[in-house]
Design an enzyme around this catalytic site. Structure first.
Site, PDB file in Angstrom:
ATOM      1  N   CYS A  46      93.682 -22.343   9.234  1.00  0.00           N
ATOM      2  CA  CYS A  46      92.824 -23.519   9.056  1.00  0.00           C
ATOM      3  C   CYS A  46      93.439 -24.760   9.724  1.00  0.00           C
ATOM      4  O   CYS A  46      93.746 -24.745  10.904  1.00  0.00           O
ATOM      5  CB  CYS A  46      92.579 -23.707   7.559  1.00  0.00           C
ATOM      6  SG  CYS A  46      91.202 -24.785   7.140  1.00  0.00           S
ATOM      7  N   HIS A  47      93.634 -25.821   8.961  1.00  0.00           N
ATOM      8  CA  HIS A  47      94.200 -27.059   9.491  1.00  0.00           C
ATOM      9  C   HIS A  47      95.721 -26.988   9.673  1.00  0.00           C
ATOM     10  O   HIS A  47      96.326 -27.899  10.223  1.00  0.00           O
ATOM     11  CB  HIS A  47      93.859 -28.237   8.579  1.00  0.00           C
ATOM     12  CG  HIS A  47      92.429 -28.648   8.654  1.00  0.00           C
ATOM     13  ND1 HIS A  47      91.408 -27.898   8.096  1.00  0.00           N
ATOM     14  CD2 HIS A  47      91.833 -29.721   9.215  1.00  0.00           C
ATOM     15  CE1 HIS A  47      90.260 -28.496   8.308  1.00  0.00           C
ATOM     16  NE2 HIS A  47      90.477 -29.607   8.991  1.00  0.00           N
ATOM     17  N   GLY A  48      96.344 -25.891   9.223  1.00  0.00           N
ATOM     18  CA  GLY A  48      97.787 -25.730   9.416  1.00  0.00           C
ATOM     19  C   GLY A  48      98.183 -25.758  10.878  1.00  0.00           C
ATOM     20  O   GLY A  48      99.303 -26.130  11.220  1.00  0.00           O
TER      21      GLY A  48
END
Length: 188
Positions: A116-118
């Site tokens: 995801c946003h990682g």
């Protein structure tokens, strides 16, 4: 075996809890840390929910008690790194200590699972140059700006992408497959 999991306030709830429990099931010790926090401190998670809008909605998730102190970690003790998504990568990508941790795992070719946003953290750390990865669609420009090739999947699919020591996925519906591929990289 020990795995390091980076975290912070408003980490995505599933992307924190599911990897911990799945890796514990395999007798892997997961150390969850957050900059400037110590063992026993609480972070707040967030639930990202698909409700038919143009993007997900966000609600407070479960509080989580950190398992380890950020300042005490010794990177050479860890077999791999987990980088969940949520909101925390937005602000931690400006923390050089976090970026140095990520660089260490890539420099030593240790398995990294990012979702995801990682991938915003990986982009900021400069480790995506010459690599391909997936991420939440809103992070596509972060991946490209970081020198990576963005692998496009439907946001809430169960698709994952593996490039060398990196396994990536767009969002939490892919957690099962994402963890399976990470476990393969750990050679368990």
């Amino acid at each position: 075996m020990k795995i390091l999991l980076l975290s912070g306030d408003y980490i995505e709830d599933y992307e924190l809890y599911v990897p911990i429990k799945a890796l514990e099931m395999l007798d892997i010790d997961v150390h969850v840390v957050c900059p400037d926090k110590k063992t026993g401190d609480i972070i707040q998670t967030a639930l990202h929910i698909v409700e038919g809008w143009q993007t997900y909605s966000e609600r407070p998730g479960h509080p989580f008690e950190l398992t380890h102190t950020f300042a005490d970690i010794k990177l050479d003790e860890y077999a791999g790194l987990v980088v969940p998504g949520g909101r925390f990568p937005e602000y931690q990508r400006y923390d050089q200590r976090v970026l140095d941790i990520i660089k260490y795992f890539f420099e030593h070719n240790k398995p990294v699972a990012a979702i995801c946003h990682g991938l915003q953290l990986l982009s900021a750390a400069g480790v995506l140059k010459g690599r391909s990865c997936s991420a939440f669609p809103m992070c596509k420009l972060d991946v490209i700006a970081g020198g990576g090739e963005y692998v496009e999947f439907e946001a809430f699919s169960k698709n994952v992408h593996v490039d060398g020591n990196l396994v990536s996925a767009p969002a939490y519906p892919a957690i099962g497959v994402w963890l399976r591929e990470f476990i393969k990289l750990l050679k368990i």
